[in-house]
Design an enzyme around this catalytic site. Structure first.
Site, PDB file in Angstrom:
ATOM      1  N   ARG A   1      20.361  69.985  38.928  1.00 25.87           N
ATOM      2  CA  ARG A   1      19.633  68.985  38.150  1.00 25.87           C
ATOM      3  C   ARG A   1      19.190  69.583  36.805  1.00 25.87           C
ATOM      4  O   ARG A   1      19.277  70.791  36.589  1.00 25.87           O
ATOM      5  CB  ARG A   1      18.402  68.502  38.932  1.00 25.87           C
ATOM      6  CG  ARG A   1      18.735  67.671  40.153  1.00 25.87           C
ATOM      7  CD  ARG A   1      17.500  67.383  40.998  1.00 25.87           C
ATOM      8  NE  ARG A   1      17.031  68.569  41.711  1.00 25.87           N
ATOM      9  CZ  ARG A   1      15.964  68.600  42.517  1.00 25.87           C
ATOM     10  NH1 ARG A   1      15.252  67.496  42.682  1.00 25.87           N
ATOM     11  NH2 ARG A   1      15.624  69.710  43.121  1.00 25.87           N
TER      12      ARG A   1
ATOM     13  N   LYS B   1      12.796  72.397  39.048  1.00 31.17           N
ATOM     14  CA  LYS B   1      12.247  73.248  40.103  1.00 31.17           C
ATOM     15  C   LYS B   1      11.200  74.213  39.545  1.00 31.17           C
ATOM     16  O   LYS B   1      11.112  74.454  38.348  1.00 31.17           O
ATOM     17  CB  LYS B   1      13.362  74.041  40.783  1.00 31.17           C
ATOM     18  CG  LYS B   1      14.289  73.182  41.629  1.00 31.17           C
ATOM     19  CD  LYS B   1      13.546  72.367  42.677  1.00 31.17           C
ATOM     20  CE  LYS B   1      12.930  73.215  43.779  1.00 31.17           C
ATOM     21  NZ  LYS B   1      12.173  72.410  44.750  1.00 31.17           N
TER      22      LYS B   1
ATOM     23  N   TYR C   1       8.149  70.478  38.978  1.00 37.49           N
ATOM     24  CA  TYR C   1       7.683  70.638  40.356  1.00 37.49           C
ATOM     25  C   TYR C   1       7.206  72.081  40.530  1.00 37.49           C
ATOM     26  O   TYR C   1       7.830  73.019  40.035  1.00 37.49           O
ATOM     27  CB  TYR C   1       8.814  70.372  41.352  1.00 37.49           C
ATOM     28  CG  TYR C   1       9.205  68.924  41.491  1.00 37.49           C
ATOM     29  CD1 TYR C   1       8.320  67.986  42.003  1.00 37.49           C
ATOM     30  CD2 TYR C   1      10.471  68.487  41.119  1.00 37.49           C
ATOM     31  CE1 TYR C   1       8.666  66.651  42.130  1.00 37.49           C
ATOM     32  CE2 TYR C   1      10.830  67.152  41.248  1.00 37.49           C
ATOM     33  CZ  TYR C   1       9.928  66.245  41.754  1.00 37.49           C
ATOM     34  OH  TYR C   1      10.288  64.925  41.875  1.00 37.49           O
TER      35      TYR C   1
ATOM     36  N   HIS D   1       4.911  73.091  43.792  1.00 39.68           N
ATOM     37  CA  HIS D   1       4.760  73.366  45.242  1.00 39.68           C
ATOM     38  C   HIS D   1       4.100  74.726  45.460  1.00 39.68           C
ATOM     39  O   HIS D   1       4.655  75.633  46.088  1.00 39.68           O
ATOM     40  CB  HIS D   1       6.120  73.308  45.939  1.00 39.68           C
ATOM     41  CG  HIS D   1       6.823  71.988  45.803  1.00 39.68           C
ATOM     42  ND1 HIS D   1       6.366  70.842  46.426  1.00 39.68           N
ATOM     43  CD2 HIS D   1       7.925  71.619  45.101  1.00 39.68           C
ATOM     44  CE1 HIS D   1       7.175  69.828  46.133  1.00 39.68           C
ATOM     45  NE2 HIS D   1       8.112  70.270  45.333  1.00 39.68           N
TER      46      HIS D   1
ATOM     47  N   GLU E   1       4.513  66.954  41.626  1.00 38.98           N
ATOM     48  CA  GLU E   1       4.235  66.472  42.989  1.00 38.98           C
ATOM     49  C   GLU E   1       2.777  66.109  43.235  1.00 38.98           C
ATOM     50  O   GLU E   1       2.458  65.541  44.292  1.00 38.98           O
ATOM     51  CB  GLU E   1       4.687  67.503  44.030  1.00 38.98           C
ATOM     52  CG  GLU E   1       3.831  68.753  44.161  1.00 38.98           C
ATOM     53  CD  GLU E   1       4.213  69.856  43.179  1.00 38.98           C
ATOM     54  OE1 GLU E   1       3.686  70.975  43.320  1.00 38.98           O
ATOM     55  OE2 GLU E   1       5.048  69.589  42.275  1.00 38.98           O
TER      56      GLU E   1
ATOM     57  N   ASP F   1       9.671  72.342  51.034  1.00 42.28           N
ATOM     58  CA  ASP F   1       9.074  72.737  49.748  1.00 42.28           C
ATOM     59  C   ASP F   1       7.593  73.052  49.887  1.00 42.28           C
ATOM     60  O   ASP F   1       7.045  73.825  49.095  1.00 42.28           O
ATOM     61  CB  ASP F   1       9.244  71.612  48.719  1.00 42.28           C
ATOM     62  CG  ASP F   1      10.570  71.704  47.980  1.00 42.28           C
ATOM     63  OD1 ASP F   1      11.069  72.829  47.811  1.00 42.28           O
ATOM     64  OD2 ASP F   1      11.097  70.659  47.587  1.00 42.28           O
TER      65      ASP F   1
END
Length: 372
Positions: free
Chosen positions: A15, A75, A94, A96, A118, A270
């Site tokens: 991505r 990511k 993101y 996490h 997120e 994740d």
């Protein structure tokens, strides 16, 4: 603002943080965009697509991180990328953080202002930047679960939908949120016998009203979960606590009650995973076996369908990206409490309480961070 979009370097991550359309809109708002060469290739976007949209092409990631005031990714930044972050820079991606103490430490040491997709919220209490990837991962879960069940991959050799005269596979989905709903819909569409477990009676009522007859649901008591897992050919873990580590809902001891060769797909990996035996894997090496049970725990499942995922994520992130660039992060967060909920670190301070609780670290409020 100069916005930077580096190429993703996590293994098998295809991505990209910005689409050419997003670049076009950012440039129309008066910003400049620096895209690392080849950043969009995995999602089907060429450097020419980006230059046509108004971006500048950078020769390497070092240039992007050195020149950009805001970094937009997909990511969480990898170790090499975290070394390039600096105080005064905004990171929008993101993160996490709850199950990742090393990343958390590095972000705090860098001083970067990190806003996590997120944990951004919306008026209905949802997670609008997580939802599109949850939809993708939920719809992928039965596909990869069916693949994991194939005998050549160590599974039971059970076809998800069965055939005339042979019963379909039993699929248990733990969690009836966005991931679970999409997983159940697809698994049922493939012909499986599906049950969804959740602890929200309101959510169970909703699922019953909308999907009655498509799949079944039941309250996720400990006993009900244990009984369902023991009967399952495929268990899909779809539980999320925003920003916090996922709860461990299936213990290693319970694996002994499962059918040999049964499969687990942990979409919550994740956030640390919701099975005691879960550990993150990659698309290159996605499955492993514990006590005869096959585990699929790829931490970036949507990366497998990179073009669909990039377009879906870009649709969701663009309004927030433009707000951050147009107003600056402090004004944008002050104006929008839902964007403010995404703030995880600033100037060496942790600003998301659930992460602090998970990692045993002190945190301050996002409101206080805005005043620093």
């Amino acid at each position: 603002m100069k916005i930077g979009c580096p190429k993703e370097i996590k293994p098998q991550e295809f991505r990209v943080g910005m689409t050419p359309d997003a670049v076009r809109d950012a440039v129309a708002h008066g910003h400049s965009v620096l895209v690392e060469t080849g950043a969009g290739v995995g999602a089907g976007f060429t450097d020419d697509d980006y230059t046509t949209a108004g971006a500048q092409i950078a020769p390497d990631a070092e240039t992007v991180f050195a020149e950009a005031g805001m970094i937009v990714k997909v990511k969480e930044p990898q170790a090499a990328e975290r070394k390039r972050l600096r105080e005064g820079q905004v990171l929008f991606t993101y993160l996490h953080l709850a199950p990742d103490p090393d990343q958390t430490r590095d972000l705090l040491e860098s001083g970067v202002t990190a806003i996590a997709y997120e944990t951004v919220t919306d008026r209905s209490g949802g997670l609008p930047l997580l939802a599109p990837m949850s939809e993708v991962a939920g719809r992928l879960a039965p596909q990869v679960g069916a693949w994991t069940l194939q005998k050549a991959n160590g599974g039971r050799g059970v076809l998800l939908g069965g055939v005339p005269g042979v019963l379909p596979a039993k699929v248990v989905v733990i969690g009836g949120g966005v991931v679970g709903t999409h997983a159940a819909r697809v698994a049922a569409g493939m012909g499986a016998d599906v049950v969804v477990l959740d602890r929200s009676l309101n959510r169970l009522r909703y699922l019953d009203d909308v999907f009655a007859g498509v799949f079944r649901n039941t309250y996720a008591s400990g006993a009900a979960t244990a009984a369902a897992v023991a009967e399952a050919d495929l268990v899909i873990g779809a539980v999320l606590i925003p920003g916090a580590a996922a709860p461990k809902l299936v213990s290693r001891a319970q694996l002994a009650t499962m059918k040999p060769g049964a499969a687990i797909v942990d979409v919550a990996i994740d956030q640390g995973g919701c099975f005691e035996t879960s550990r993150a894997t990659t698309h290159q090496d996605p499955i492993y076996e514990v006590d005869g049970i096959m585990h699929y725990c790829v931490a970036n499942m949507p990366g497998a369908v990179a073009r669909t995922s990039t377009l879906a994520l870009g649709n969701a992130t663009l309004p927030f990206l433009l707000a951050l660039a147009d107003k600056g992060w402090k004004a944008a967060c002050a104006d929008d409490p839902h964007l403010k909920a995404g703030l995880n670190t600033h100037a060496g301070q942790l600003t998301y309480a659930a992460v602090g609780e998970a990692l045993g670290l002190p945190s301050i409020s996002a409101d206080k961070a805005i005043t620093l």
